[in-house]
Design a protein around this motif. Structure first.
Motif, PDB file in Angstrom:
ATOM      1  N   THR A 140       0.827  -1.211   0.000  1.00  0.00           N
ATOM      2  CA  THR A 140       0.000   0.000   0.000  1.00  0.00           C
ATOM      3  C   THR A 140       0.855   1.252   0.000  1.00  0.00           C
ATOM      4  N   VAL A 141       1.876   1.275   0.844  1.00  0.00           N
ATOM      5  CA  VAL A 141       2.763   2.440   0.891  1.00  0.00           C
ATOM      6  C   VAL A 141       3.479   2.611  -0.451  1.00  0.00           C
ATOM      7  N   PHE A 142       3.942   1.524  -1.032  1.00  0.00           N
ATOM      8  CA  PHE A 142       4.616   1.604  -2.320  1.00  0.00           C
ATOM      9  C   PHE A 142       3.658   2.130  -3.394  1.00  0.00           C
ATOM     10  N   ALA A 143       2.441   1.595  -3.423  1.00  0.00           N
ATOM     11  CA  ALA A 143       1.469   1.998  -4.442  1.00  0.00           C
ATOM     12  C   ALA A 143       1.086   3.467  -4.305  1.00  0.00           C
ATOM     13  N   THR A 144       0.951   3.953  -3.075  1.00  0.00           N
ATOM     14  CA  THR A 144       0.521   5.340  -2.898  1.00  0.00           C
ATOM     15  C   THR A 144       1.668   6.332  -3.006  1.00  0.00           C
ATOM     16  N   GLY A 148       2.166   6.778  -6.879  1.00  0.00           N
ATOM     17  CA  GLY A 148       1.226   7.890  -6.898  1.00  0.00           C
ATOM     18  C   GLY A 148      -0.224   7.497  -7.097  1.00  0.00           C
ATOM     19  N   LEU A 149      -0.570   6.251  -6.805  1.00  0.00           N
ATOM     20  CA  LEU A 149      -1.956   5.822  -6.946  1.00  0.00           C
ATOM     21  C   LEU A 149      -2.861   6.565  -5.973  1.00  0.00           C
ATOM     22  N   PHE A 150      -4.069   6.795  -6.382  1.00  0.00           N
ATOM     23  CA  PHE A 150      -5.098   7.465  -5.570  1.00  0.00           C
ATOM     24  C   PHE A 150      -4.752   8.917  -5.287  1.00  0.00           C
ATOM     25  N   GLY A 151      -3.816   9.491  -5.998  1.00  0.00           N
ATOM     26  CA  GLY A 151      -3.457  10.887  -5.799  1.00  0.00           C
ATOM     27  C   GLY A 151      -2.786  11.146  -4.460  1.00  0.00           C
ATOM     28  N   LEU A 152      -2.191  10.126  -3.862  1.00  0.00           N
ATOM     29  CA  LEU A 152      -1.587  10.261  -2.539  1.00  0.00           C
ATOM     30  C   LEU A 152      -0.066  10.206  -2.584  1.00  0.00           C
ATOM     31  N   GLY A 153       0.514  10.421  -3.737  1.00  0.00           N
ATOM     32  CA  GLY A 153       1.967  10.321  -3.883  1.00  0.00           C
ATOM     33  C   GLY A 153       2.699  11.336  -3.031  1.00  0.00           C
ATOM     34  N   GLY A 154       3.877  10.939  -2.538  1.00  0.00           N
ATOM     35  CA  GLY A 154       4.673  11.805  -1.679  1.00  0.00           C
ATOM     36  C   GLY A 154       5.615  12.532  -2.496  1.00  0.00           C
TER      37      GLY A 154
END
Length: 154
Positions: A140-144, A148-154
């Protein structure tokens, strides 16, 4: 802001308190401190279903889980880390909550029940469940963050 040493000490103190609560609950009532099971049992009891045992200890335990950090933050003058809630993320939070609820039923427990209590009892099922929890969290952390999935990229 906490210094690295204070941060480590606070984390260790929190871990000790979680472990102590789990030991006290097991020693006094013979129950596992799994939050999903406690919350589900409380809800069942309040709705008149399931076990006939008193709901008071379940309510007290869950109230402590919710109110303890709020009391800690109030005594320290605020949360130790900044909390940002984006209103646009509420649908994702709701979906995530439903998935977590489904997962706790599918896995017969949550991270507190399996990860804290089950591992302490050397439960093979809890070891597998905890490994799955960690792998899902890493994915989940890798995907987000990385994808940048779900617009939650760091």
């Amino acid at each position: 802001m906490l210094t690295p040493v204070q941060d480590w000490v606070m984390g260790a103190a929190g871990g000790l308190m979680i472990g102590l609560a789990a030991v006290l609950l097991m020693g006094s009532l013979g129950r596992i401190a799994g939050i999903s099971g406690l919350a589900g049992g409380l809800l069942d009891r309040l709705l008149g279903r399931g076990e006939r045992e008193a709901a008071g200890w379940r309510f007290a335990f869950i109230a402590g889980v919710v109110l303890g950090p709020l009391l800690f933050a109030a005594l320290r003058g605020g949360a130790p880390v900044p909390v940002r809630l984006d209103v646009t993320a509420w649908p994702l939070l709701a979906i995530g909550g439903l998935l977590v609820g489904f997962g706790t039923r599918l896995g017969a427990g949550c991270t507190s029940g399996h990860g804290v209590c089950g591992l302490a009892r050397f439960s093979g099922r809890s070891m597998v469940a905890t490994a799955v929890f960690f792998l899902a969290a890493l994915a989940t952390v890798f995907a987000t963050r990385q994808l940048g999935l779900f617009g939650l990229g760091g």
